[in-house]
Design an enzyme around this catalytic site. Structure first.
Site, short mmCIF file in Angstrom:
data_model
loop_
_atom_site.label_atom_id
_atom_site.label_comp_id
_atom_site.label_asym_id
_atom_site.label_seq_id
_atom_site.Cartn_x
_atom_site.Cartn_y
_atom_site.Cartn_z
N GLU A 160 0.79 -1.27 0.13
CA GLU A 160 0.05 -0.12 -0.19
C GLU A 160 0.82 1.32 -0.04
O GLU A 160 0.56 2.05 0.81
CB GLU A 160 -1.08 0.02 1.28
CG GLU A 160 -1.77 -1.21 1.34
CD GLU A 160 -2.83 -1.41 2.37
OE1 GLU A 160 -2.82 -0.42 3.36
OE2 GLU A 160 -3.57 -2.47 2.60
N ASN A 202 2.08 -5.11 -3.05
CA ASN A 202 0.53 -5.52 -2.83
C ASN A 202 -0.25 -4.23 -2.50
O ASN A 202 0.38 -3.29 -1.84
CB ASN A 202 0.36 -6.28 -1.75
CG ASN A 202 -0.89 -6.82 -1.31
OD1 ASN A 202 -1.46 -7.57 -2.28
ND2 ASN A 202 -1.24 -6.78 -0.29
N HIS A 238 -10.48 -5.88 -2.13
CA HIS A 238 -11.63 -5.71 -1.19
C HIS A 238 -12.75 -4.90 -1.95
O HIS A 238 -12.61 -3.76 -2.38
CB HIS A 238 -11.14 -4.76 -0.14
CG HIS A 238 -10.03 -5.56 0.80
ND1 HIS A 238 -10.15 -6.64 1.29
CD2 HIS A 238 -8.69 -5.15 1.04
CE1 HIS A 238 -8.91 -6.90 1.97
NE2 HIS A 238 -8.24 -5.95 1.68
N GLU A 265 -6.31 -10.47 -1.21
CA GLU A 265 -7.09 -10.36 0.00
C GLU A 265 -8.65 -10.34 -0.35
O GLU A 265 -9.43 -9.35 0.24
CB GLU A 265 -6.63 -8.97 0.43
CG GLU A 265 -5.33 -8.93 1.00
CD GLU A 265 -4.80 -7.68 1.86
OE1 GLU A 265 -5.56 -6.82 2.21
OE2 GLU A 265 -3.55 -7.47 1.90
N ASP A 267 -12.53 -10.09 -0.46
CA ASP A 267 -13.66 -10.12 0.12
C ASP A 267 -14.65 -9.29 -0.75
O ASP A 267 -14.18 -8.10 -1.55
CB ASP A 267 -13.62 -9.85 1.46
CG ASP A 267 -12.70 -8.52 1.95
OD1 ASP A 267 -12.74 -7.81 1.09
OD2 ASP A 267 -12.61 -8.44 3.19
O1 9MR Z 1 -7.50 -7.83 8.36
C1 9MR Z 1 -6.63 -7.21 9.14
C2 9MR Z 1 -7.19 -6.53 10.43
O2 9MR Z 1 -7.29 -7.56 11.22
C3 9MR Z 1 -6.15 -5.40 10.89
O3 9MR Z 1 -6.75 -4.92 12.21
C4 9MR Z 1 -5.91 -4.27 9.96
C5 9MR Z 1 -4.97 -3.55 10.77
O4 9MR Z 1 -4.70 -2.39 9.71
O5 9MR Z 1 -5.30 -4.92 9.04
C6 9MR Z 1 -6.26 -5.89 8.15
O6 9MR Z 1 -5.80 -6.40 7.09
C7 9MR Z 1 -5.23 -5.49 5.96
C8 9MR Z 1 -4.10 -6.10 5.52
O7 9MR Z 1 -3.28 -6.36 6.33
C9 9MR Z 1 -3.57 -5.08 4.23
N1 9MR Z 1 -4.74 -4.61 3.42
C10 9MR Z 1 -5.87 -4.30 4.06
C11 9MR Z 1 -6.41 -4.99 5.07
C12 9MR Z 1 -7.75 -4.69 5.61
O8 9MR Z 1 -7.63 -3.58 6.22
#
Ligand code: 9MR
Length: 458
Positions: A160, A202, A238, A265, A267
């Site tokens: 990101e 990513n 997402h 990722e 969903d």
């Molecule tokens: O799913 C993850 C969540 O449990 C955490 O709290 C969060 C913290 O920022 O990160 C989420 O996963 C993220 C991933 O690491 C990177 N892309 C976005 C995902 C959703 O926020």
């Protein structure tokens, strides 16, 4: 570096899938219909994975689904910087090790997520800047990638780093302020630490051709042109209640740069379109030979980070949702990845043992080339197909146009760089069974138009 990495891991997908599905590597592209996501994807030479966290491993209903359906795991939070290096240079491997152990015990692949990200940094790193932060960040990459060396299929090296909106540029962050070259520095450090892992960039909101995905595309093209070791791009996906009409075209343009693409990722917001969107994403991946796998961001709706969106494939009672059926149908309908050579995947435990009798050889081979060109350069991907006698080794000769030269080669050894260049197999992809296909590639400067490959087998 990149060349070694690419072939080894292509095979790793096939074999891990084979272990899960209980079949041989040779069946990885067969046309039968799998009954679980992982087995079905493996039949097409791909993985189907999920994010999870070891704290779920004691939940038997959840684990029944996870173990049955998936052949790749991503640690949802446990391999991030705050989890793995809570104090500077003091590492905590517990959650990551637990996930890797579970995956290995069941022949699942692991995606490593994520070495550097502006979020979920430990407090001590958030307080750093400049060269101190840069060296801490690179040390983090080196230590973490080294710890799990050889156990990770693909690493999200940088997560990101691009801005949302129309700029197409980088996101402002403490890491970005250490200098624009922080991303390539991270990839080089990861490459040195784990040369066999695929190294990915990513990001999200890249699920179509838009300013952000184009900014990333330009970075990847630049990295490939300059030999920065990048192997793959992750598209988080997402998604809401719609999907861009050019979702597949966007993946394809990245694949055409000579990198793998992965859905990392996935969903999708619950609603009348949920199953259709899952179907579209799966179909797009299956249509692209360099789309090596799909990961959903969780197993069941009730564990999803998107509370209330119910965006996953299973409900909280472990039941399959209509979206599940849509994905499975698309996996079964999809196209297999062309079979590659089958080197011993895990050097210590080649399933079925190493081949002892080389194929007969002598009945030739054929080769085709596909080009991705831009002003001043190109990437050529070459497919070698063994003739009826198989090969012990092969050489592909290609005459480059005047002014063109080879600047880098993967999965083959080049003799010369201009005029007629001969590309010979490397140690692990010379032996091909009859009809078996392997791929190599090279990058060149100038124009690559009009090259005709000639394949000779030994
Ligand atoms: O799913 C993850 C969540 O449990 C955490 O709290 C969060 C913290 O920022 O990160 C989420 O996963 C993220 C991933 O690491 C990177 N892309 C976005 C995902 C959703 O926020």
């Amino acid at each position: 570096m990149a060349s070694t990495r690419r072939l080894k891991l292509t095979a790793a997908v096939a074999v891990a899938g084979a272990l899960v599905a209980g079949m041989t590597v040779a069946l990885a592209t067969s046309a039968s219909a799998g009954t679980t996501l992982g087995a079905s994807a493996a039949e097409k030479g791909r993985y189907f994975g999920t994010a999870t966290d070891p704290h779920m491993f004691s939940n038997s209903g959840y684990m029944t689904v996870l173990n049955r359906e998936f052949n790749q795991l991503t640690n949802e939070n446990g391999m991030k910087w705050d989890a793995t290096e809570p104090q500077r240079n003091q590492f905590n491997w517990t959650r990551g090790d637990q996930l890797v152990a579970h995956a290995q015990s069941r022949g699942m692949l692991v995606r490593g997520h994520a070495l550097l990200w502006h979020q979920q940094q430990p407090g001590w790193a958030q307080g750093l800047s400049g060269s101190d932060l840069r060296s801490a960040a690179i040390n983090h990459v080196t230590q973490v990638a080294s710890h799990w060396r050889g156990k990770i299929h693909s690493w999200d090296v940088v997560n990101e780093a691009f801005a949302d909106g129309g700029s197409g540029g980088r996101r402002d962050s403490n890491l970005q302020r250490t200098g624009n070259d922080w991303i390539e520095a991270a990839f080089r450090a990861a490459d040195a630490a784990d040369p066999n892992a695929k190294l990915c960039y990513n990001d999200y909101n890249t699920d179509g051709i838009n300013a952000k995905s184009t900014g990333i595309y330009n970075m990847v093209r630049d990295f490939k042109a300059r030999g920065v070791p990048i192997d793959c791009v992750g598209f988080q996906s997402h998604l809401g209640t719609t999907i861009a009409g050019d979702y597949q075209a966007n993946l394809q343009r990245f694949a055409d740069l000579g990198v793998d693409v992965q859905i990392t990722e996935l969903d999708v917001q619950q609603g009348s379109n949920q199953a259709n969107i899952y179907r579209t994403v799966t179909r797009a991946c299956m249509a692209i030979s360099r789309c090596t796998g799909i990961t959903v961001w969780g197993v069941r709706d009730c564990e999803s980070w998107r509370t209330g969106a119910n965006p996953l494939l299973f409900d909280c009672n472990n039941n399959k949702k209509p979206a599940y059926d849509a994905v499975l149908a698309e996996l079964n309908a999809g196209t297999g990845v062309p079979p590659t050579s089958t080197p011993p995947v895990n050097p210590t435990t080649p399933p079925g043992g190493n081949p002892t009798t080389p194929p007969a050889g002598g009945a030739g081979c054929t080769a085709t080339v596909s080009l991705n060109q831009w002003t001043g350069g190109f990437v050529a991907n070459v497919r070698v197909t063994a003739g009826s006698g198989g090969t012990r080794g092969w050489t592909v000769a290609m005459t480059l146009p005047g002014g063109a030269s080879v600047t880098g080669t993967w999965s083959a050894t080049a003799s010369g760089s201009t005029g007629t260049v001969r590309f010979s197999n490397v140690s692990y992809n010379g032996q091909l069974a009859a009809g078996q296909v392997t791929e190599f590639g090279f990058q060149g400067s100038g124009s690559g138009s009009g090259m005709t490959p000639t394949c000779t087998a030994s």
